[in-house]
Design a protein around this motif. Structure first.
Motif, short mmCIF file in Angstrom:
data_model
loop_
_atom_site.label_atom_id
_atom_site.label_comp_id
_atom_site.label_asym_id
_atom_site.label_seq_id
_atom_site.Cartn_x
_atom_site.Cartn_y
_atom_site.Cartn_z
N PHE A 238 -55.26 -12.65 -5.25
CA PHE A 238 -53.99 -11.97 -5.02
C PHE A 238 -54.18 -10.49 -4.69
CE2 PHE A 238 -50.05 -9.87 -6.42
CZ PHE A 238 -49.14 -10.55 -5.64
N ASP A 239 -54.97 -9.78 -5.48
CA ASP A 239 -55.17 -8.35 -5.24
C ASP A 239 -55.86 -8.10 -3.90
OD1 ASP A 239 -53.93 -7.57 -7.62
OD2 ASP A 239 -55.77 -7.82 -8.75
N ALA B 187 -38.60 -0.70 -4.13
CA ALA B 187 -37.33 -0.20 -4.67
C ALA B 187 -36.64 -1.31 -5.46
CB ALA B 187 -36.42 0.26 -3.54
N GLY B 188 -35.89 -0.91 -6.48
CA GLY B 188 -35.06 -1.85 -7.21
C GLY B 188 -35.81 -3.01 -7.84
N GLY B 189 -37.04 -2.77 -8.29
CA GLY B 189 -37.80 -3.83 -8.94
C GLY B 189 -38.44 -4.81 -7.98
N ASP C 16 -39.04 -7.14 -11.89
CA ASP C 16 -38.13 -7.16 -13.03
C ASP C 16 -37.81 -8.60 -13.43
OD1 ASP C 16 -38.08 -4.39 -12.95
OD2 ASP C 16 -36.23 -4.32 -11.78
N GLU C 17 -37.26 -8.75 -14.63
CA GLU C 17 -36.90 -10.09 -15.10
C GLU C 17 -35.83 -10.72 -14.22
OE1 GLU C 17 -35.33 -12.33 -19.15
OE2 GLU C 17 -35.59 -10.17 -19.16
N PHE C 18 -34.88 -9.90 -13.76
CA PHE C 18 -33.82 -10.37 -12.87
C PHE C 18 -33.83 -9.52 -11.61
CE2 PHE C 18 -32.35 -11.29 -17.17
CZ PHE C 18 -32.12 -12.65 -17.07
N ASN C 19 -33.78 -10.16 -10.47
CA ASN C 19 -33.71 -9.46 -9.19
C ASN C 19 -32.70 -10.15 -8.31
OD1 ASN C 19 -36.95 -9.15 -9.87
ND2 ASN C 19 -36.05 -7.33 -8.99
N SER C 20 -32.11 -9.39 -7.41
CA SER C 20 -31.18 -9.94 -6.43
C SER C 20 -31.72 -9.62 -5.05
CB SER C 20 -29.80 -9.31 -6.61
OG SER C 20 -28.92 -9.78 -5.63
N CYS D 97 -41.56 -19.78 0.37
CA CYS D 97 -42.52 -20.44 -0.50
C CYS D 97 -42.65 -19.53 -1.72
CB CYS D 97 -43.88 -20.59 0.19
SG CYS D 97 -43.89 -21.74 1.58
N THR D 98 -42.88 -20.10 -2.90
CA THR D 98 -42.92 -19.29 -4.11
C THR D 98 -44.15 -19.59 -4.96
OG1 THR D 98 -41.70 -20.86 -5.48
CG2 THR D 98 -40.40 -19.26 -4.23
N THR D 99 -44.50 -18.62 -5.78
CA THR D 99 -45.52 -18.78 -6.81
C THR D 99 -45.27 -17.68 -7.84
OG1 THR D 99 -47.88 -19.09 -7.25
CG2 THR D 99 -47.30 -17.31 -5.74
N THR D 100 -46.11 -17.61 -8.84
CA THR D 100 -46.06 -16.50 -9.79
C THR D 100 -47.46 -15.91 -9.91
OG1 THR D 100 -46.50 -17.96 -11.67
CG2 THR D 100 -44.18 -17.51 -11.16
N HIS D 101 -47.50 -14.63 -10.27
CA HIS D 101 -48.77 -13.95 -10.51
C HIS D 101 -48.55 -12.92 -11.60
CE1 HIS D 101 -52.70 -12.25 -9.79
NE2 HIS D 101 -52.15 -11.06 -9.76
N ASP D 102 -49.31 -13.01 -12.67
CA ASP D 102 -49.17 -12.10 -13.81
C ASP D 102 -47.73 -12.00 -14.30
OD1 ASP D 102 -51.88 -11.58 -13.92
OD2 ASP D 102 -51.75 -9.70 -12.78
N GLY D 103 -47.03 -13.12 -14.35
CA GLY D 103 -45.66 -13.15 -14.86
C GLY D 103 -44.61 -12.66 -13.88
N GLN D 104 -45.00 -12.36 -12.64
CA GLN D 104 -44.05 -11.89 -11.63
C GLN D 104 -43.84 -12.99 -10.59
OE1 GLN D 104 -46.16 -8.40 -10.31
NE2 GLN D 104 -45.02 -7.07 -11.69
N VAL D 105 -42.61 -13.11 -10.13
CA VAL D 105 -42.31 -14.07 -9.07
C VAL D 105 -42.78 -13.49 -7.74
CG1 VAL D 105 -40.46 -15.25 -7.81
CG2 VAL D 105 -40.33 -15.03 -10.30
N VAL D 106 -43.44 -14.31 -6.95
CA VAL D 106 -43.94 -13.91 -5.64
C VAL D 106 -43.33 -14.83 -4.58
CG1 VAL D 106 -45.99 -13.58 -4.19
CG2 VAL D 106 -46.10 -13.09 -6.65
#
Length: 75
Positions: free
Chosen positions: A4-5, A17-19, A46-50, A60-69
């Protein structure tokens, strides 16, 4: 996602911006979920994003270190 990095270092930062951090894929890296090149990578910090989308996108989605990607693909 093991590299990922390394992937982030190959992308161009577009917005922080905005998380949310958004990166442009200018080198045609393939999406780890579908194997097709993606347009943008969005990291939701952030925990919640819009997200306000200005056009239809395939995601397509995944997670990395607890963050949604999110990997965006223009149809």
């Amino acid at each position: 996602m093991e590299d990922f990095d390394e992937m982030l270092s190959s992308l161009t930062v577009q917005e922080t911006a905005g998380g949310i951090r958004r990166y442009r894929n200018t080198v045609s890296i393939v999406c780890p979920a579908c194997g097709e090149p993606f347009d943008d990578l969005v990291v939701c910090e952030d925990e919640f994003n819009s997200l306000e989308l200005s056009m239809p996108l395939d995601l397509c989605t995944t997670t990395h270190d607890g963050q949604v990607v999110l990997f965006t693909h223009k149809p």
